[in-house]
Design a protein around this motif. Structure first.
Motif, short mmCIF file in Angstrom:
data_model
loop_
_atom_site.label_atom_id
_atom_site.label_comp_id
_atom_site.label_asym_id
_atom_site.label_seq_id
_atom_site.Cartn_x
_atom_site.Cartn_y
_atom_site.Cartn_z
N ARG A 119 -6.73 14.46 11.27
CA ARG A 119 -5.93 13.31 11.68
C ARG A 119 -4.47 13.47 11.26
O ARG A 119 -4.19 14.09 10.24
CB ARG A 119 -6.44 12.03 11.02
N SER A 120 -3.58 12.84 12.01
CA SER A 120 -2.21 12.66 11.57
C SER A 120 -2.24 11.51 10.57
O SER A 120 -3.01 10.57 10.73
CB SER A 120 -1.30 12.25 12.73
N GLY A 121 -1.41 11.58 9.56
CA GLY A 121 -1.41 10.54 8.56
C GLY A 121 -0.07 9.84 8.45
O GLY A 121 0.98 10.44 8.68
N PHE A 122 -0.14 8.56 8.11
CA PHE A 122 1.06 7.75 7.93
C PHE A 122 0.86 6.79 6.78
O PHE A 122 -0.26 6.35 6.50
CB PHE A 122 1.37 6.93 9.19
N LEU A 123 1.98 6.43 6.17
CA LEU A 123 2.00 5.33 5.23
C LEU A 123 2.78 4.22 5.92
O LEU A 123 3.95 4.39 6.27
CB LEU A 123 2.70 5.71 3.92
N ALA A 124 2.13 3.08 6.16
CA ALA A 124 2.80 1.92 6.73
C ALA A 124 3.21 1.02 5.57
O ALA A 124 2.37 0.62 4.77
CB ALA A 124 1.86 1.18 7.68
N VAL A 125 4.50 0.75 5.47
CA VAL A 125 5.01 -0.07 4.38
C VAL A 125 5.56 -1.37 4.95
O VAL A 125 6.44 -1.35 5.81
CB VAL A 125 6.12 0.65 3.58
N GLU A 126 5.01 -2.47 4.44
CA GLU A 126 5.49 -3.79 4.83
C GLU A 126 6.41 -4.29 3.72
O GLU A 126 6.05 -4.28 2.55
CB GLU A 126 4.31 -4.74 4.99
N LEU A 127 7.61 -4.70 4.12
CA LEU A 127 8.56 -5.28 3.19
C LEU A 127 8.57 -6.79 3.41
O LEU A 127 8.97 -7.26 4.48
CB LEU A 127 9.97 -4.70 3.41
N ARG A 128 8.09 -7.53 2.41
CA ARG A 128 8.09 -8.99 2.50
C ARG A 128 9.43 -9.49 2.00
O ARG A 128 9.81 -9.25 0.86
CB ARG A 128 6.93 -9.58 1.70
N MET A 129 10.14 -10.20 2.86
CA MET A 129 11.51 -10.61 2.56
C MET A 129 11.63 -12.03 2.02
O MET A 129 12.71 -12.48 1.72
CB MET A 129 12.37 -10.49 3.82
N GLY A 130 10.53 -12.76 1.94
CA GLY A 130 10.57 -14.12 1.41
C GLY A 130 10.24 -15.16 2.46
O GLY A 130 10.21 -14.87 3.66
N VAL A 131 10.01 -16.37 1.99
CA VAL A 131 9.62 -17.48 2.86
C VAL A 131 10.70 -17.72 3.91
O VAL A 131 11.89 -17.77 3.61
CB VAL A 131 9.41 -18.76 2.02
N GLY A 132 10.25 -17.84 5.16
CA GLY A 132 11.16 -18.12 6.25
C GLY A 132 11.89 -16.91 6.81
O GLY A 132 12.64 -17.02 7.77
N ARG A 133 11.68 -15.75 6.21
CA ARG A 133 12.33 -14.53 6.71
C ARG A 133 11.26 -13.61 7.26
O ARG A 133 10.15 -13.54 6.73
CB ARG A 133 13.10 -13.84 5.58
N THR A 134 11.60 -12.91 8.31
CA THR A 134 10.61 -12.00 8.91
C THR A 134 10.33 -10.81 8.01
O THR A 134 11.21 -10.32 7.31
CB THR A 134 11.11 -11.44 10.26
#
Length: 165
Positions: free
Chosen positions: A95-110
């Motif tokens: 398989r190809s591999g990836f690291l998906a990183v989610e950056l949580r920017m705070g309430v009300g921000r995407t």
């Protein structure tokens, strides 16, 4: 399963359906005393879509400045680091591999999400004296764009690095 992982799985499956392609994304059930290989597995006859994705989420709003190899990844009872365990699985499965990183920017921000090719993550992990990937470095990797409530799936685009020299 985190919301981020669930959204990725749903987005992959919607992508396969919309494109009328054979493929499926899923998450294996995690058991208490066994480690799971990766957070999201994607099966497809198309090699661009045959992949494994590890997901990490950090709160930039709460002050996170980087993704640390010691803090955000695990080491098993035998002392094998999660990056090495996943690398072995990817090699064995093809398989190809990836690291998906989610950056949580705070309430009300995407939230923002980025895809780091596993080969690049491994290179950084094995570099001496490089214990992290900073938020600024993460943001130089391909962004997982969103449309409405789903992520836009673009494995070919994710493989292209956009690093600042």
């Amino acid at each position: 399963m985190t919301e981020f992982e669930r959204e990725l799985v749903k987005s992959f499956n919607a992508f396969f359906e919309e494109k009328n392609m054979k493929g499926v994304a899923y998450r294996l059930k995690q058991h208490r005393f066994t480690s799971q290989f990766l957070d999201v597995l994607v099966d497809s006859l198309d090699p661009d879509h045959y992949m494994g994705i590890e997901c990490k989420s950090i709160s930039v709003h709460k002050g996170a400045k980087a993704l640390y190899f010691t803090q955000h990844f695990t080491t098993d009872k035998k002392g094998v680091h999660q990056i090495d365990r996943i690398s072995d699985f990817l090699l064995r499965s093809g398989r190809s591999g990836f690291l998906a990183v989610e950056l949580r920017m705070g309430v009300g921000r995407t939230r923002e999400a980025y895809m780091i090719p596993w080969t690049e993550l491994c290179r950084r992990y094995h570099e001496e004296g490089n214990p992290k990937v900073t938020v600024q470095e993460i943001q130089q990797f391909p962004k997982i764009e969103r449309e409405s409530n789903k992520y836009l799936i673009d494995p070919k685009g994710w493989k292209k690095l956009r690093l600042i020299e």
